[in-house]
Design an enzyme around this catalytic site. Sequence first.
Site, PDB file in Angstrom:
ATOM      1  N   ASP A   9       0.978  -1.119  -0.029  1.00 55.77           N
ATOM      2  CA  ASP A   9      -0.071  -0.180   0.023  1.00 55.77           C
ATOM      3  C   ASP A   9       0.737   1.160  -0.135  1.00 55.77           C
ATOM      4  O   ASP A   9       2.101   1.150   0.417  1.00 55.77           O
ATOM      5  CB  ASP A   9      -0.955   0.043   1.281  1.00 55.77           C
ATOM      6  CG  ASP A   9      -1.994   1.106   1.444  1.00 55.77           C
ATOM      7  OD1 ASP A   9      -2.666   1.632   0.248  1.00 55.77           O
ATOM      8  OD2 ASP A   9      -1.798   1.947   2.415  1.00 55.77           O
ATOM      9  N   SER A  10       0.273   2.489  -0.237  1.00 55.21           N
ATOM     10  CA  SER A  10       0.925   3.765  -0.109  1.00 55.21           C
ATOM     11  C   SER A  10       1.518   4.174   1.137  1.00 55.21           C
ATOM     12  O   SER A  10       2.073   4.758   1.376  1.00 55.21           O
ATOM     13  CB  SER A  10       0.305   4.752  -0.750  1.00 55.21           C
ATOM     14  OG  SER A  10      -0.884   5.044   0.002  1.00 55.21           O
ATOM     15  N   TYR A  41      -0.656   8.460  -2.517  1.00 55.22           N
ATOM     16  CA  TYR A  41      -0.438   8.256  -3.894  1.00 55.22           C
ATOM     17  C   TYR A  41      -1.569   8.916  -4.917  1.00 55.22           C
ATOM     18  O   TYR A  41      -1.563   9.216  -6.091  1.00 55.22           O
ATOM     19  CB  TYR A  41      -0.605   6.613  -4.401  1.00 55.22           C
ATOM     20  CG  TYR A  41       0.604   5.974  -4.121  1.00 55.22           C
ATOM     21  CD1 TYR A  41       1.717   6.540  -3.606  1.00 55.22           C
ATOM     22  CD2 TYR A  41       0.512   4.539  -4.467  1.00 55.22           C
ATOM     23  CE1 TYR A  41       2.733   5.709  -3.310  1.00 55.22           C
ATOM     24  CE2 TYR A  41       1.773   3.841  -4.278  1.00 55.22           C
ATOM     25  CZ  TYR A  41       2.706   4.316  -3.521  1.00 55.22           C
ATOM     26  OH  TYR A  41       3.906   3.607  -3.436  1.00 55.22           O
ATOM     27  N   GLY A  42      -2.827   9.094  -4.143  1.00 53.48           N
ATOM     28  CA  GLY A  42      -4.111   9.629  -4.716  1.00 53.48           C
ATOM     29  C   GLY A  42      -3.764  10.698  -5.626  1.00 53.48           C
ATOM     30  O   GLY A  42      -4.537  10.830  -6.818  1.00 53.48           O
ATOM     31  N   CYS A  72      -4.452  -1.489  -2.111  1.00 50.02           N
ATOM     32  CA  CYS A  72      -4.385   0.141  -2.285  1.00 50.02           C
ATOM     33  C   CYS A  72      -5.185   0.184  -3.569  1.00 50.02           C
ATOM     34  O   CYS A  72      -5.088  -0.422  -4.664  1.00 50.02           O
ATOM     35  CB  CYS A  72      -3.173   0.477  -2.635  1.00 50.02           C
ATOM     36  SG  CYS A  72      -2.623   2.276  -3.232  1.00 50.02           S
ATOM     37  N   GLU A 151      -2.694   8.955   8.190  1.00 42.75           N
ATOM     38  CA  GLU A 151      -1.128   8.866   8.139  1.00 42.75           C
ATOM     39  C   GLU A 151      -0.763   9.771   9.457  1.00 42.75           C
ATOM     40  O   GLU A 151       0.402   9.255   9.849  1.00 42.75           O
ATOM     41  CB  GLU A 151      -0.614   9.282   6.790  1.00 42.75           C
ATOM     42  CG  GLU A 151      -0.622   8.079   5.859  1.00 42.75           C
ATOM     43  CD  GLU A 151       0.100   6.857   6.117  1.00 42.75           C
ATOM     44  OE1 GLU A 151       0.987   6.650   6.530  1.00 42.75           O
ATOM     45  OE2 GLU A 151      -0.450   5.821   5.359  1.00 42.75           O
ATOM     46  N   CYS A 183     -10.954   3.393  -0.566  1.00 50.08           N
ATOM     47  CA  CYS A 183      -9.465   3.464  -0.206  1.00 50.08           C
ATOM     48  C   CYS A 183      -9.197   2.778   0.853  1.00 50.08           C
ATOM     49  O   CYS A 183      -9.998   2.811   1.915  1.00 50.08           O
ATOM     50  CB  CYS A 183      -9.230   4.927  -0.054  1.00 50.08           C
ATOM     51  SG  CYS A 183      -7.655   5.633   0.628  1.00 50.08           S
ATOM     52  N   HIS A 185      -7.336   3.320   3.330  1.00 51.87           N
ATOM     53  CA  HIS A 185      -7.090   4.093   4.639  1.00 51.87           C
ATOM     54  C   HIS A 185      -8.329   4.234   5.331  1.00 51.87           C
ATOM     55  O   HIS A 185      -8.413   4.431   6.559  1.00 51.87           O
ATOM     56  CB  HIS A 185      -6.591   5.376   4.442  1.00 51.87           C
ATOM     57  CG  HIS A 185      -4.993   5.447   3.852  1.00 51.87           C
ATOM     58  ND1 HIS A 185      -4.257   4.798   2.963  1.00 51.87           N
ATOM     59  CD2 HIS A 185      -3.874   5.740   4.812  1.00 51.87           C
ATOM     60  CE1 HIS A 185      -2.884   4.844   2.865  1.00 51.87           C
ATOM     61  NE2 HIS A 185      -2.589   5.564   4.031  1.00 51.87           N
TER      62      HIS A 185
END
Length: 265
Positions: A9-10, A41-42, A72, A151, A183, A185
Amino acid sequence: MNAPIGVIDSGVGGLTVTKEIMKVLPHETIYYIGDTARCPYGPRDKQEVKTFTWQMAKALQRLNIKMLVIACNTATAVTLESLQQKLPIPVIGVINPGARAAEKKTKRNEIVVLATEGTIKSGAYENALLSLSSKAKIIPLACPTFVPLVESGEYEGQFAFDLVANGLKPLVKEKFDTVILGCTHYPILQQHIEKFVGPDVTVLSSAEETAKEVGEWLAYHNLLNDSDEEPHHIFHTTGSVPIFKMIAEKWLQSKQLDVRRIKLE
Ligand code: DGL
């Protein structure tokens, strides 16, 4: 086969998928890479996301993974096909499982897709949902503030709720019965999202369906781990080890995770 499953994943988002894989397949070892230093990354262009995703895939391939999970959505949208074509191991993304999960749950076929700008722009969820039901009414919404919030580790409390509510404002005028967290996250913000949309709306992610698919693939290819030993998972981050460790230990409810720094090139 006792080789690890690779998960990428990012950043920490793929941990939401990892948690489900650990639940469904407790004997499997997971090697994870979160490209935290280059997250999000979005907003990045397709080619850059492709390059970074391939770097993670190759780093895990060198560690002899038996299967790769692109946990991701942004990376799945632009890289799934090329990874599936070129890697000699099975590769699974999270968009088809997410669309399937929504299709199973929705009653009125009115589905909101919350995702990064990259995923929304790619149209990958629309394609996946429309291939399951041509009648689906899809309401896509990019939420660029959500990933940095997760994050940062500051995703609990009133400030986080207010930020989420602000991002979801465009939904006030819409009618829908299901929300896909498109997503990986976003499940970390699920309580805030559920509070905003209210109890009549189902909020779901691709995590469970993806974990199920991983189990089915491994079984089908005769790749399930046959040892009874406790697996030793290894988590790699390109960014801060302490922040990654803090978020991962909280989310996975596990102490003393083996978190290491990795350089990608
Ligand atoms: N967790 C990722 C996803 O599912 C990427 C988030 C980001 O880096 O923008 O799309």
